[in-house]
Design a protein around this motif. Sequence first.
Motif, PDB file in Angstrom:
ATOM      1  N   SER A  89      67.315  59.738  73.082  1.00 52.42           N
ATOM      2  CA  SER A  89      66.936  58.783  72.878  1.00 52.42           C
ATOM      3  C   SER A  89      65.304  58.520  73.284  1.00 52.42           C
ATOM      4  N   THR A  90      64.789  59.444  72.702  1.00 56.10           N
ATOM      5  CA  THR A  90      63.278  59.736  72.685  1.00 56.10           C
ATOM      6  C   THR A  90      62.804  59.157  71.626  1.00 56.10           C
ATOM      7  N   HIS A  91      61.529  58.187  71.970  1.00 57.96           N
ATOM      8  CA  HIS A  91      61.339  56.917  70.939  1.00 57.96           C
ATOM      9  C   HIS A  91      60.769  57.868  69.929  1.00 57.96           C
ATOM     10  N   GLU A  92      60.225  57.401  68.750  1.00 56.28           N
ATOM     11  CA  GLU A  92      59.682  58.147  67.895  1.00 56.28           C
ATOM     12  C   GLU A  92      58.465  58.259  67.909  1.00 56.28           C
ATOM     13  N   ASN A  93      57.141  57.121  69.142  1.00 57.84           N
ATOM     14  CA  ASN A  93      56.365  57.791  68.525  1.00 57.84           C
ATOM     15  C   ASN A  93      56.197  58.985  70.195  1.00 57.84           C
ATOM     16  N   ARG A  94      56.510  59.039  71.112  1.00 62.78           N
ATOM     17  CA  ARG A  94      56.569  59.897  71.988  1.00 62.78           C
ATOM     18  C   ARG A  94      56.792  61.263  71.012  1.00 62.78           C
ATOM     19  N   ALA A  95      58.168  61.566  70.269  1.00 61.42           N
ATOM     20  CA  ALA A  95      58.768  62.702  69.431  1.00 61.42           C
ATOM     21  C   ALA A  95      57.542  63.070  68.541  1.00 61.42           C
ATOM     22  N   SER A  96      56.689  62.032  67.598  1.00 56.58           N
ATOM     23  CA  SER A  96      55.660  62.459  67.575  1.00 56.58           C
ATOM     24  C   SER A  96      54.064  62.720  67.852  1.00 56.58           C
ATOM     25  N   GLY A  97      54.390  62.447  68.788  1.00 54.18           N
ATOM     26  CA  GLY A  97      53.433  63.096  69.729  1.00 54.18           C
ATOM     27  C   GLY A  97      53.227  64.514  70.091  1.00 54.18           C
ATOM     28  N   LEU A  98      54.790  64.475  70.401  1.00 50.79           N
ATOM     29  CA  LEU A  98      55.270  66.255  70.732  1.00 50.79           C
ATOM     30  C   LEU A  98      55.039  67.303  69.909  1.00 50.79           C
ATOM     31  N   MET A  99      55.259  66.512  68.643  1.00 48.91           N
ATOM     32  CA  MET A  99      54.933  67.324  67.683  1.00 48.91           C
ATOM     33  C   MET A  99      53.637  67.721  67.324  1.00 48.91           C
ATOM     34  N   LEU A 100      52.469  66.472  67.431  1.00 44.75           N
ATOM     35  CA  LEU A 100      51.657  67.151  67.017  1.00 44.75           C
ATOM     36  C   LEU A 100      50.405  67.701  68.005  1.00 44.75           C
ATOM     37  N   GLU A 101      50.921  67.838  68.685  1.00 42.38           N
ATOM     38  CA  GLU A 101      50.954  68.877  70.234  1.00 42.38           C
ATOM     39  C   GLU A 101      51.430  70.432  70.172  1.00 42.38           C
ATOM     40  N   LEU A 102      52.828  70.436  68.890  1.00 44.09           N
ATOM     41  CA  LEU A 102      52.891  71.315  69.388  1.00 44.09           C
ATOM     42  C   LEU A 102      51.796  72.013  68.215  1.00 44.09           C
ATOM     43  N   LEU A 103      52.077  71.575  66.875  1.00 42.77           N
ATOM     44  CA  LEU A 103      51.214  72.175  65.988  1.00 42.77           C
ATOM     45  C   LEU A 103      49.889  72.542  66.208  1.00 42.77           C
ATOM     46  N   THR A 104      49.575  71.831  66.749  1.00 42.86           N
ATOM     47  CA  THR A 104      47.935  72.194  67.673  1.00 42.86           C
ATOM     48  C   THR A 104      48.772  73.737  68.549  1.00 42.86           C
ATOM     49  N   GLN A 105      49.102  73.685  68.642  1.00 44.65           N
ATOM     50  CA  GLN A 105      49.529  74.867  70.161  1.00 44.65           C
ATOM     51  C   GLN A 105      49.846  76.383  68.589  1.00 44.65           C
ATOM     52  N   GLN A 106      50.235  76.029  68.057  1.00 44.48           N
ATOM     53  CA  GLN A 106      50.576  76.524  66.592  1.00 44.48           C
ATOM     54  C   GLN A 106      49.279  76.709  66.261  1.00 44.48           C
ATOM     55  N   GLY A 107      48.460  75.682  66.141  1.00 43.80           N
ATOM     56  CA  GLY A 107      47.066  76.939  65.364  1.00 43.80           C
ATOM     57  C   GLY A 107      47.135  76.332  63.833  1.00 43.80           C
ATOM     58  N   VAL A 108      47.837  75.204  63.553  1.00 46.47           N
ATOM     59  CA  VAL A 108      47.776  75.232  61.921  1.00 46.47           C
ATOM     60  C   VAL A 108      47.157  73.628  61.888  1.00 46.47           C
ATOM     61  N   THR A 109      46.285  73.332  62.403  1.00 47.37           N
ATOM     62  CA  THR A 109      45.933  72.369  63.076  1.00 47.37           C
ATOM     63  C   THR A 109      44.800  71.553  61.787  1.00 47.37           C
ATOM     64  N   ASP A 110      43.048  73.166  61.885  1.00 44.80           N
ATOM     65  CA  ASP A 110      42.182  73.290  61.364  1.00 44.80           C
ATOM     66  C   ASP A 110      41.966  73.042  60.490  1.00 44.80           C
ATOM     67  N   ARG A 111      42.852  72.839  59.891  1.00 44.06           N
ATOM     68  CA  ARG A 111      41.911  72.082  57.762  1.00 44.06           C
ATOM     69  C   ARG A 111      43.532  70.259  57.727  1.00 44.06           C
ATOM     70  N   LEU A 112      43.782  70.061  58.840  1.00 43.05           N
ATOM     71  CA  LEU A 112      44.787  69.236  58.616  1.00 43.05           C
ATOM     72  C   LEU A 112      44.281  67.610  59.160  1.00 43.05           C
ATOM     73  N   GLU A 113      44.413  67.224  58.150  1.00 46.28           N
ATOM     74  CA  GLU A 113      43.890  65.264  58.024  1.00 46.28           C
ATOM     75  C   GLU A 113      44.619  64.394  57.622  1.00 46.28           C
ATOM     76  N   LEU A 114      45.894  64.871  57.968  1.00 51.41           N
ATOM     77  CA  LEU A 114      46.589  63.462  56.906  1.00 51.41           C
ATOM     78  C   LEU A 114      47.885  63.567  58.044  1.00 51.41           C
ATOM     79  N   VAL A 115      48.441  63.432  58.353  1.00 54.55           N
ATOM     80  CA  VAL A 115      50.199  63.337  58.891  1.00 54.55           C
ATOM     81  C   VAL A 115      50.799  62.074  58.452  1.00 54.55           C
ATOM     82  N   LEU A 116      51.485  62.120  57.675  1.00 51.62           N
ATOM     83  CA  LEU A 116      52.963  60.588  57.652  1.00 51.62           C
ATOM     84  C   LEU A 116      53.841  61.272  58.609  1.00 51.62           C
ATOM     85  N   VAL A 117      54.108  59.538  58.965  1.00 52.80           N
ATOM     86  CA  VAL A 117      55.625  59.027  59.488  1.00 52.80           C
ATOM     87  C   VAL A 117      56.162  58.185  59.452  1.00 52.80           C
TER      88      VAL A 117
END
Length: 278
Positions: free
Chosen positions: A155-183
């Motif tokens: 039941s999780t909305h796509e807005n919430r799911a995408s936000g959780l994924m961006l938080e996880l990417l930040t925790q994994q330390g792979v957002t240093d060069r990240l500029e564009l996210v396609l959803v």
Amino acid sequence: MPGMPYPSDLTDEQWDLLDPVFNAPGKRGRRHADDLRSVVDAMLYIAQTGCQWRYLPESFGPWTRVWSQFRRWSRNGTWAQALTVLHAAARRHDGRVEQTPSMVVIDTHLARGASNGGFTFHDRGGPYGRTKGAKRVVAVDVTGLPVAALVVPASTHENRASGLMLELLTQQGVTDRLELVLVDRGVTAAAARTLGRDHDLEVRRVGWDDKQPVFRPIRHAWRVEVAHGRLGRSRRLAKSFENTTTSATGWLQVACIATTLRHLCRERAHRLPVDLAA
């Protein structure tokens, strides 16, 4: 037969990459036994075959040992860290200059729940709430390899799911060069602007304006659909068998690790004839 490897077993080169992750020293020194490699092999075997815990071959050792280690790594983020290490290695093998991506594609996939009873996180979601199960969220880069993965209730909305994924990417330390996210366009325009502002990057909604009953690939975005299809070959993911999001996320990340390992094996096999000729 004893000593005969399974196709899912790690090679020596692959274990050299993952050993520092799984054998990370704690405050009290070494925390794991010497058979840790066989424990990881057991988890890759279960992910690929869909084997139940109690049917795990004896060559991997007691199933309770493997089960307890899987729970520990799922809770402390070890699987996510292992996926980050393997993804960076795959990018190096593919000739990428940077180890982290500048663009990722995020998409979700609904999986029907198949709980064995008791409390479960599964609920109804998807079109008209017809699917009772889980929603698997995966982010891939331009190579099509998974960068991160997590599982949330259906039941999780796509807005919430995408936000959780961006938080996880930040925790994994792979957002240093990240500029564009396609959803997907399941994410609202307002949510895309908010996510982009909060994470200091561009969140772009992609999709076709006209609906047609055929699959039409969108540049770069189609890679995440292929990734979901490859992950579906792991029989542990045939349905959502887990009762907690932590355990479900762990198995999804193990499947992503197995996909990346197979990619590394294929790349090495393709280069081997060239190396021999040289």
